[in-house]
Write a protein that holds these residues in place. Structure first.
Motif, PDB file in Angstrom:
ATOM      1  N   ALA A 124      11.750   5.280 -13.105  1.00 52.76           N
ATOM      2  CA  ALA A 124      11.558   6.290 -12.059  1.00 52.76           C
ATOM      3  C   ALA A 124      10.134   6.292 -11.524  1.00 52.76           C
ATOM      4  O   ALA A 124       9.898   6.693 -10.385  1.00 52.76           O
ATOM      5  N   SER A 125       9.184   5.841 -12.331  1.00 46.33           N
ATOM      6  CA  SER A 125       7.794   5.831 -11.871  1.00 46.33           C
ATOM      7  C   SER A 125       7.496   4.641 -10.964  1.00 46.33           C
ATOM      8  O   SER A 125       6.438   4.599 -10.337  1.00 46.33           O
ATOM      9  N   MET A 126       8.406   3.693 -10.882  1.00 49.67           N
ATOM     10  CA  MET A 126       8.204   2.537 -10.001  1.00 49.67           C
ATOM     11  C   MET A 126       8.473   2.929  -8.558  1.00 49.67           C
ATOM     12  O   MET A 126       9.232   3.846  -8.288  1.00 49.67           O
ATOM     13  N   PRO A 127       7.859   2.225  -7.601  1.00 47.03           N
ATOM     14  CA  PRO A 127       8.144   2.534  -6.188  1.00 47.03           C
ATOM     15  C   PRO A 127       9.567   2.117  -5.819  1.00 47.03           C
ATOM     16  O   PRO A 127      10.093   1.138  -6.365  1.00 47.03           O
ATOM     17  N   SER A 128      10.160   2.852  -4.885  1.00 49.12           N
ATOM     18  CA  SER A 128      11.524   2.541  -4.471  1.00 49.12           C
ATOM     19  C   SER A 128      11.541   1.293  -3.597  1.00 49.12           C
ATOM     20  O   SER A 128      10.499   0.778  -3.187  1.00 49.12           O
ATOM     21  N   LEU A 129      12.713   0.819  -3.293  1.00 47.41           N
ATOM     22  CA  LEU A 129      12.878  -0.379  -2.478  1.00 47.41           C
ATOM     23  C   LEU A 129      12.255  -0.194  -1.098  1.00 47.41           C
ATOM     24  O   LEU A 129      11.579  -1.096  -0.583  1.00 47.41           O
ATOM     25  N   ASP A 130      12.439   0.971  -0.499  1.00 47.41           N
ATOM     26  CA  ASP A 130      11.850   1.236   0.815  1.00 47.41           C
ATOM     27  C   ASP A 130      10.324   1.258   0.752  1.00 47.41           C
ATOM     28  O   ASP A 130       9.649   0.769   1.656  1.00 47.41           O
ATOM     29  N   GLU A 131       9.773   1.851  -0.323  1.00 43.10           N
ATOM     30  CA  GLU A 131       8.323   1.876  -0.472  1.00 43.10           C
ATOM     31  C   GLU A 131       7.760   0.469  -0.643  1.00 43.10           C
ATOM     32  O   GLU A 131       6.712   0.134  -0.080  1.00 43.10           O
ATOM     33  N   LEU A 132       8.469  -0.372  -1.404  1.00 46.02           N
ATOM     34  CA  LEU A 132       8.025  -1.757  -1.571  1.00 46.02           C
ATOM     35  C   LEU A 132       8.080  -2.519  -0.254  1.00 46.02           C
ATOM     36  O   LEU A 132       7.179  -3.303   0.057  1.00 46.02           O
ATOM     37  N   ARG A 133       9.118  -2.291   0.521  1.00 48.66           N
ATOM     38  CA  ARG A 133       9.214  -2.948   1.828  1.00 48.66           C
ATOM     39  C   ARG A 133       8.058  -2.519   2.731  1.00 48.66           C
ATOM     40  O   ARG A 133       7.488  -3.336   3.445  1.00 48.66           O
ATOM     41  N   ALA A 134       7.708  -1.240   2.702  1.00 52.60           N
ATOM     42  CA  ALA A 134       6.602  -0.755   3.523  1.00 52.60           C
ATOM     43  C   ALA A 134       5.287  -1.398   3.095  1.00 52.60           C
ATOM     44  O   ALA A 134       4.462  -1.762   3.943  1.00 52.60           O
ATOM     45  N   LYS A 135       5.091  -1.565   1.793  1.00 54.18           N
ATOM     46  CA  LYS A 135       3.872  -2.214   1.307  1.00 54.18           C
ATOM     47  C   LYS A 135       3.811  -3.666   1.766  1.00 54.18           C
ATOM     48  O   LYS A 135       2.750  -4.154   2.167  1.00 54.18           O
ATOM     49  N   ILE A 136       4.940  -4.353   1.711  1.00 51.94           N
ATOM     50  CA  ILE A 136       4.971  -5.760   2.138  1.00 51.94           C
ATOM     51  C   ILE A 136       4.664  -5.868   3.624  1.00 51.94           C
ATOM     52  O   ILE A 136       3.886  -6.718   4.047  1.00 51.94           O
ATOM     53  N   VAL A 137       5.252  -5.008   4.423  1.00 54.15           N
ATOM     54  CA  VAL A 137       4.977  -5.023   5.865  1.00 54.15           C
ATOM     55  C   VAL A 137       3.500  -4.735   6.110  1.00 54.15           C
ATOM     56  O   VAL A 137       2.860  -5.373   6.957  1.00 54.15           O
ATOM     57  N   GLY A 138       2.936  -3.792   5.374  1.00 52.55           N
ATOM     58  CA  GLY A 138       1.513  -3.489   5.512  1.00 52.55           C
ATOM     59  C   GLY A 138       0.645  -4.681   5.144  1.00 52.55           C
ATOM     60  O   GLY A 138      -0.352  -4.973   5.809  1.00 52.55           O
ATOM     61  N   LEU A 139       1.024  -5.401   4.074  1.00 48.27           N
ATOM     62  CA  LEU A 139       0.257  -6.579   3.668  1.00 48.27           C
ATOM     63  C   LEU A 139       0.374  -7.705   4.685  1.00 48.27           C
ATOM     64  O   LEU A 139      -0.581  -8.437   4.922  1.00 48.27           O
ATOM     65  N   VAL A 140       1.541  -7.852   5.294  1.00 49.40           N
ATOM     66  CA  VAL A 140       1.727  -8.885   6.306  1.00 49.40           C
ATOM     67  C   VAL A 140       0.937  -8.545   7.564  1.00 49.40           C
ATOM     68  O   VAL A 140       0.328  -9.419   8.184  1.00 49.40           O
ATOM     69  N   ASN A 141       0.914  -7.278   7.942  1.00 46.04           N
ATOM     70  CA  ASN A 141       0.190  -6.852   9.144  1.00 46.04           C
ATOM     71  C   ASN A 141      -1.325  -6.843   8.947  1.00 46.04           C
ATOM     72  O   ASN A 141      -2.069  -7.003   9.909  1.00 46.04           O
ATOM     73  N   ALA A 142      -1.803  -6.655   7.737  1.00 49.93           N
ATOM     74  CA  ALA A 142      -3.236  -6.541   7.484  1.00 49.93           C
ATOM     75  C   ALA A 142      -4.016  -7.783   7.916  1.00 49.93           C
ATOM     76  O   ALA A 142      -5.038  -7.653   8.592  1.00 49.93           O
ATOM     77  N   PRO A 143      -3.598  -9.005   7.565  1.00 52.57           N
ATOM     78  CA  PRO A 143      -4.365 -10.167   8.015  1.00 52.57           C
ATOM     79  C   PRO A 143      -4.407 -10.298   9.539  1.00 52.57           C
ATOM     80  O   PRO A 143      -5.448 -10.663  10.089  1.00 52.57           O
ATOM     81  N   ALA A 144      -3.329  -9.984  10.224  1.00 53.11           N
ATOM     82  CA  ALA A 144      -3.318 -10.068  11.682  1.00 53.11           C
ATOM     83  C   ALA A 144      -4.310  -9.067  12.271  1.00 53.11           C
ATOM     84  O   ALA A 144      -5.041  -9.385  13.214  1.00 53.11           O
ATOM     85  N   THR A 145      -4.371  -7.890  11.708  1.00 54.77           N
ATOM     86  CA  THR A 145      -5.314  -6.882  12.180  1.00 54.77           C
ATOM     87  C   THR A 145      -6.750  -7.342  11.950  1.00 54.77           C
ATOM     88  O   THR A 145      -7.610  -7.172  12.816  1.00 54.77           O
ATOM     89  N   LYS A 146      -7.007  -7.941  10.794  1.00 50.52           N
ATOM     90  CA  LYS A 146      -8.358  -8.422  10.498  1.00 50.52           C
ATOM     91  C   LYS A 146      -8.758  -9.557  11.431  1.00 50.52           C
ATOM     92  O   LYS A 146      -9.914  -9.639  11.858  1.00 50.52           O
ATOM     93  N   VAL A 147      -7.826 -10.447  11.771  1.00 49.68           N
ATOM     94  CA  VAL A 147      -8.120 -11.541  12.691  1.00 49.68           C
ATOM     95  C   VAL A 147      -8.500 -10.982  14.059  1.00 49.68           C
ATOM     96  O   VAL A 147      -9.471 -11.416  14.676  1.00 49.68           O
ATOM     97  N   VAL A 148      -7.763  -9.999  14.534  1.00 53.96           N
ATOM     98  CA  VAL A 148      -8.069  -9.394  15.833  1.00 53.96           C
ATOM     99  C   VAL A 148      -9.435  -8.728  15.795  1.00 53.96           C
ATOM    100  O   VAL A 148     -10.224  -8.836  16.743  1.00 53.96           O
TER     101      VAL A 148
END
Length: 171
Positions: A124-148
């Motif tokens: 129960a203390s682990m993040p849910s599937l939706d929370e993990l997906r949001a983290k992955i999307v954030g990690l994927v978007n972070a490098p693009a933001t840094k490049v810009v």
């Protein structure tokens, strides 16, 4: 409950056990109808289900499923929570048990892996599937933001330098 209703209940529970990712066994120690309703609504918000089933019928429904090992937990006033998401039912049950001392987590199973009460609480203390997906999307978007930001940084610095020279010439 007559024989046909019992058979229907066993068949529906068996179908549920064949398609879910997690089953949590809880013990309700005198919960009121209002508390039980609140738990059911919390479960449905999380994408899980909660059902009080007769232990004998639940044991019959567990036969020939990957959750057969849960039979040892089905003694006394128990109820079952389940979800397709392997964390939703555990998270909702543990959160409710924190605020209500009449609900006790007994154990559960994630597929063929048996979990005790501490295992359910850890799950129960682990993040849910939706929370993990949001983290992955954030990690994927972070490098693009840094490049810009890196591409825009030299132009911004040049603009500041030109602005400073312009202000110096005007003064």
């Amino acid at each position: 409950m007559d024989r046909s209703q019992k058979a229907e209940s066993v068949a529906s529970l068996n179908a549920v056990f064949n398609e879910v990712g997690l089953v949590v066994v809880t013990r309700n120690l005198g919960m009121s109808v209002g508390q039980s309703t609140a738990l059911r609504s919390k479960m449905s918000e999380a994408g899980a289900s909660y059902k009080v089933a007769k232990n004998r019928l639940a044991k019959l429904a567990l036969k020939d499923t990957q959750y057969e090992g849960l039979e040892v937990h089905l003694t006394g006033p128990t109820a079952l929570a389940w979800s397709i998401d392997p964390i939703a039912a555990a998270k909702a049950a543990v959160d409710f048990a924190k605020t209500n001392d009449k609900l006790e987590i007994v154990g559960g199973a994630m597929g063929s892996t048996q979990l005790n009460a501490d295992g359910i609480k850890a799950l129960a203390s682990m993040p849910s599937l939706d929370e993990l997906r949001a983290k992955i999307v954030g990690l994927v978007n972070a490098p693009a933001t840094k490049v810009v930001q890196l591409v825009n940084a030299p132009a911004a610095k040049l603009a500041r330098v030109f602005g400073a020279y312009g202000a110096k010439d005007a003064a």
